[in-house]
Write an enzyme that holds these catalytic residues in place. Structure first.
Site, mmCIF file in Angstrom:
data_model
loop_
_atom_site.group_PDB
_atom_site.id
_atom_site.type_symbol
_atom_site.label_atom_id
_atom_site.label_comp_id
_atom_site.label_asym_id
_atom_site.label_seq_id
_atom_site.Cartn_x
_atom_site.Cartn_y
_atom_site.Cartn_z
ATOM 1 C CG ASP A 1 -12.488 -6.518 5.903
ATOM 2 O OD1 ASP A 1 -12.053 -5.943 6.924
ATOM 3 O OD2 ASP A 1 -13.054 -5.913 4.970
ATOM 4 C CG ASP B 1 -2.248 -19.894 -0.462
ATOM 5 O OD1 ASP B 1 -1.467 -19.813 0.511
ATOM 6 O OD2 ASP B 1 -1.941 -20.479 -1.518
ATOM 7 C CE1 TYR C 1 -2.988 -3.036 0.221
ATOM 8 C CE2 TYR C 1 -3.906 -2.141 2.228
ATOM 9 C CZ TYR C 1 -3.918 -3.091 1.223
ATOM 10 O OH TYR C 1 -4.865 -4.079 1.246
ATOM 11 C CE LYS D 1 1.100 -17.631 -2.436
ATOM 12 N NZ LYS D 1 0.375 -18.907 -2.308
ATOM 13 C CG ASP E 1 -7.162 -4.321 3.937
ATOM 14 O OD1 ASP E 1 -8.172 -4.307 4.643
ATOM 15 O OD2 ASP E 1 -6.999 -3.557 2.974
#
Ligand code: NAD
Length: 366
Positions: free
Chosen positions: A256, A228, A144, A195, A252
């Site tokens: 959620d 994942d 970001y 990852k 993020d």
């Protein structure tokens, strides 16, 4: 008698409604515990635009800088949606606040009480005792914020957009320190999500986490998981996690997912901590509900104030080192929400007894 100096930024729509309820609960606890609350309220978001021409007025920023913590409501809504994106309340108030105070660590408890398991989209048999986990998200680095970040037209007429994922070892270590502290206060179990099979930043992330924990936190049971798989495991068996820590974008998305499996936005609080220390030598932080300004229910007196009340508990825990009082507030919220159908209704978004009645119920259990 300890004095707690904090800034109160209620914001817009339901922000002031739930803030009023939370402060009433806080005043009650303060009286019981012999604390003096020295707080000042200031405009932020749409209220800042309307009253000062700016989503984050200079006077509000100054007040925050002079305080030991920020208790934040939520900002934004239809009234300001036509403004240019850069002037919108969330983008022009909350993000600059996080950046200004280098609030790099976002702590979000994922809590679903056993009595409210039917509020979760997960089958009750997967979460017979509810959910109790914590997500720690790096908040000021990664994809970001990394540069270069741009969109260009190529010589052949095609268009190319670039975002850059960057992490420094020091940034990974500082978020890890927050995660270790959180894990030590719970079951001493920490899962680092990355990852590392694909991304260079994740390879550094995993190596740094492993080495740092081996050297500084041998008491923590550390595990690693690819993002994942973590997304799958959260939906399959969330309670296999205790505390999980991850970089900005993964956090993020996973936070959620965590919010939705916990059933109710009106119940989830979050703490954003930074490099700064307050006048007590404790972490300076911003504490806020996970949800937004809920314009659809604003002014009706039915918004659930629990997330804002739980934000007060988080502020007491991290910025004032008053863990026992934080726990008392959390226990009172739990009792209020689970002790009767009427108060329980509000957590499900069904017809509710109202914001004030919910705060009264919390106070009754303190
Ligand atoms: P929202 O979180 O405000 O509302 C989503 C749904 O959850 C709505 O149906 C709402 O009524 C309900 N809800 C949220 N909080 C609740 C509570 N305490 N009690 C009962 N129900 C509650 O999300 P949205 O509608 O997408 O956004 C509305 C505005 O809030 C937008 O302007 C958005 O930009 C802003 N927003 C601000 C923040 C923040 O300040 N941190 C965060 C998210 C959204």
């Amino acid at each position: 008698m300890p004095t707690l100096k904090f800034a109160v930024l209620p914001g817009d729509y339901i922000g002031p409604e739930v803030m009023t309820a939370a402060l009433r609960v806080f005043e009650h606890v303060a009286k019981q515990e012999g604390l003096t609350l020295a707080y000042t309220t200031a405009d932020v978001g749409g209220a800042g635009i309307d009253n000062h021409g700016k989503a984050l007025p200079d006077s509000t920023l100054k007040l925050c800088a002079e305080s030991d913590a920020i208790l934040f409501g939520s900002v934004g809504g239809p009234k300001w949606e036509k403004l240019p994106p850069k002037e919108q309340p969330e983008r022009a108030a909350l993000l600059p606040l996080r950046k200004h105070f280098t609030l790099f660590a976002n702590l979000r408890p994922g809590l679903l009480y056993r009595e409210l398991t039917d509020a979760s989209p997960l089958k009750t048999e997967r979460i017979p005792d509810g959910i109790d986990i914590v997500c720690i998200r790096e908040l000021t680095g990664g994809l970001y914020f990394g540069l270069p970040k741009h969109t260009t037209t190529l010589p052949d007429g095609d268009i190319q957009a670039v975002d850059t994922m960057v992490y420094k070892k020091s940034e990974i270590e500082r978020i890890l320190q927050v995660a270790i502290t959180a894990a030590r206060a719970r079951k001493k179990k920490l899962c680092s999500v990355d990852k590392a099979n694909v991304l260079e930043t994740s390879v550094l992330w995993r190596k740094t986490v492993s080495e740092y924990c081996a050297a500084h936190a041998p008491d923590i049971a550390l595990s690693h998981m690819y993002v994942d798989n973590a997304a799958m495991q959260l939906a399959r068996d969330p309670n296999q996690f205790d505390v999980f820590v991850t970089e900005n974008m993964f956090g993020d998305i996973l936070s959620d997912e965590m919010a939705v499996i916990c059933g109710s936005l009106g119940m989830l609080s979050s703490a954003s901590l930074g490099t700064g220390r307050n006048s007590l030598g404790l972490p300076f932080g911003l504490y806020e509900p996970a949800g937004g300004t809920a314009p659809d229910i604003a002014g009706k007196g039915i918004a659930n104030p629990c997330a804002q009340i739980l934000s007060v508990a988080q502020m007491l825990r991290y910025s004032f080192n008053l863990e026992p009082i934080a726990k008392r507030i959390e226990a009172a919220v739990k009792k209020a929400v689970t002790s009767g159908t009427r108060t329980g209704d509000i957590a499900f978004g069904r017809p509710s007894v109202g914001t004030k009645a919910m705060a009264d119920a919390v106070i009754a259990h303190l």
